[in-house]
Design an enzyme around this catalytic site. Sequence first.
Site, PDB file in Angstrom:
ATOM      1  N   CYS A   5       6.281   5.692  -5.702  1.00 14.72           N
ATOM      2  CA  CYS A   5       6.792   6.974  -6.184  1.00 14.72           C
ATOM      3  C   CYS A   5       5.605   7.890  -6.431  1.00 14.72           C
ATOM      4  CB  CYS A   5       7.535   6.793  -7.504  1.00 14.72           C
ATOM      5  SG  CYS A   5       8.983   5.761  -7.361  1.00 14.72           S
ATOM      6  N   GLY A  31       7.545   8.975  -1.610  1.00 11.21           N
ATOM      7  CA  GLY A  31       8.949   8.659  -1.871  1.00 11.21           C
ATOM      8  C   GLY A  31       9.855   9.713  -1.285  1.00 11.21           C
ATOM      9  N   ASN A 105       5.630   5.962 -11.977  1.00  9.99           N
ATOM     10  CA  ASN A 105       5.214   5.350 -10.716  1.00  9.99           C
ATOM     11  C   ASN A 105       4.694   3.957 -11.059  1.00  9.99           C
ATOM     12  OD1 ASN A 105       2.329   5.828  -8.547  1.00  9.99           O
ATOM     13  ND2 ASN A 105       4.166   4.658  -8.208  1.00  9.99           N
ATOM     14  N   GLY A 106       5.328   2.933 -10.486  1.00  9.96           N
ATOM     15  CA  GLY A 106       4.892   1.573 -10.756  1.00  9.96           C
ATOM     16  C   GLY A 106       6.077   0.635 -10.825  1.00  9.96           C
ATOM     17  N   TYR A 244      -3.498   2.209   2.902  1.00  6.53           N
ATOM     18  CA  TYR A 244      -2.318   2.760   3.563  1.00  6.53           C
ATOM     19  C   TYR A 244      -1.603   3.892   2.812  1.00  6.53           C
ATOM     20  CZ  TYR A 244       2.537   2.836   5.219  1.00  6.53           C
ATOM     21  OH  TYR A 244       3.766   3.233   5.660  1.00  6.53           O
ATOM     22  N   CYS A 384       4.224  -7.881  -3.433  1.00  2.00           N
ATOM     23  CA  CYS A 384       3.677  -7.102  -4.548  1.00  2.00           C
ATOM     24  C   CYS A 384       4.710  -7.023  -5.671  1.00  2.00           C
ATOM     25  CB  CYS A 384       3.337  -5.691  -4.069  1.00  2.00           C
ATOM     26  SG  CYS A 384       2.780  -4.613  -5.412  1.00  2.00           S
TER      27      CYS A 384
HETATM   28  S1  SF4 Z   1      -0.305  -6.617  -4.816  1.00  2.00           S
HETATM   29 FE1  SF4 Z   1      -1.151  -5.394  -3.099  1.00  2.00          FE
HETATM   30  S2  SF4 Z   1       0.180  -3.591  -2.954  1.00  2.00           S
HETATM   31 FE2  SF4 Z   1       0.552  -4.551  -4.974  1.00  2.00          FE
HETATM   32  S3  SF4 Z   1      -0.809  -3.506  -6.418  1.00  2.00           S
HETATM   33 FE3  SF4 Z   1      -1.914  -5.315  -5.687  1.00  2.00          FE
HETATM   34  S4  SF4 Z   1      -3.062  -4.593  -3.880  1.00  2.00           S
HETATM   35 FE4  SF4 Z   1      -1.506  -3.062  -4.331  1.00  2.00          FE
END
Ligand code: SF4
Length: 465
Positions: A5, A31, A105-106, A244, A384
């Site tokens: 987001c 988003g 965001n999170g 990315y 993640c």
């Molecule tokens: S798990 Fe990967 S995508 Fe998620 S916060 Fe850590 S580095 Fe970023």
Amino acid sequence: MKEECGVFGIFNHPEASRLATLGLHALQHRGQEAAGIASWGSHGFCRRVGLGLVSSVFDRRKLSALSGHLAIGHVRYATAGRGGVRNAQPLVAQSFWGKMALAHNGNLTNSGELKRRLQRRGVRFTSSSDTEVILRALSLERGDLSGALRRVLAAVRGAYSLVVATPQALMAVRDPKGFRPLCLGSYGESYLVASETCAFDLIGAQYLRDVAPGEILRLDSGGLSSSYLEEAVRRSFCVFELVYFAKPSSRAGEASVYQVRRQMGRELAREAPVRADRVIPVPDSAVVHAEGFAEESGIPFAMALIRSHYVGRTFIEPRQSIRDFGAKLKYAVVREAVCARRVVLVDDSIVRGTTCRKLVRLIYDAGAREVHLRIGSPPITHPCFYGIDTPTQKELVASRLSVEEIRKFLGVESLAFLSVEGMLRATGKTPEDFCTACFTGQYREDGERIRSQLDASRSAKLCAS
Ligand code: SF4
């Protein structure tokens, strides 16, 4: 992997909501499911949210209702909770300080437990978003808002960059590990906060600095003040923002995204050299990696894959005779750039591998002699839990197959990924300051709980098989 987001906030500007709309346009890549703005002014409070892109949510009528000198905004991609307008942010609640709005965001890793605790106290929830847990807990608080945030967030685990607003103040908070980005800027007499600096660039605002991990920034009529949630803990900025998610024109994690991405391409060319005639990026996200690869290797760069930006959903069912239909709708190959040539296809990452496999096929069909694949990040082996939407672990191709097996699956001449060390070296920062969990499985927040969840889903699969 989907963007999470984007958040935006501005204090002390007569056109606050108009600037917030521009800021959200710049953050649209973070988003696309919903957008919203809440504003405060002499006419009181107003909130407008809707599903879809910023350009379709805010028309002239909605914007003129959003008057005032303080506004916060949000673009949403649902990482927790379902989609739908009920989950569109900013979320709003009545509080000790008046009408309060919050945008996040999170991803919180213990939101279920916190929600049950609040429900036992009689609190009712109106959305399925994890963000509402923070809002409802705050709305039970009294006294100084910074102190209230400190008390509420002491129980919260996971990743959060928040903007919180009341009639008197705009607050910006980043979790103590700083997983997600949040920047501070100024615009004349006004202060702004945004997920990425590209939101400042569009408006013509000045980037001042990143909000520090664990920092609570307060913007009010007295100016800017800062306090902290807790003593410094191990920083864990999401390295995937640099690989990315963030726009190449942005600064994120106190680094230029463009420079880091280009350096990743250069590291990759050093780690995995190849004899080839052209370097071809997968647009748009791998263009900068490919530029770095071409510079370092001396192989000419060619934009031989052209991405269409106009493809929405299609309901036409492809038959076997027109397979790769989806990939062809989205990508076209410049035959003259690849025909009879050895090409290095550069992508930023591989998740399931299905799109990449189709692209390789398209390039071979256009007459390429050899296709070598180079990936500007390490193999993604873990999901993640900190605000990025990833498939389940078993859907991640690199969690099931070795590099050689992936090469065969994709049908390329050779395949190489950037190493974790190379990726972190490219940031030019202290490697320990980054979260790399999706590449390494080293979860730095609620790690035990996450690992036991992953183990449980693996053994459930073993029992079922
Ligand atoms: S798990 Fe990967 S995508 Fe998620 S916060 Fe850590 S580095 Fe970023």
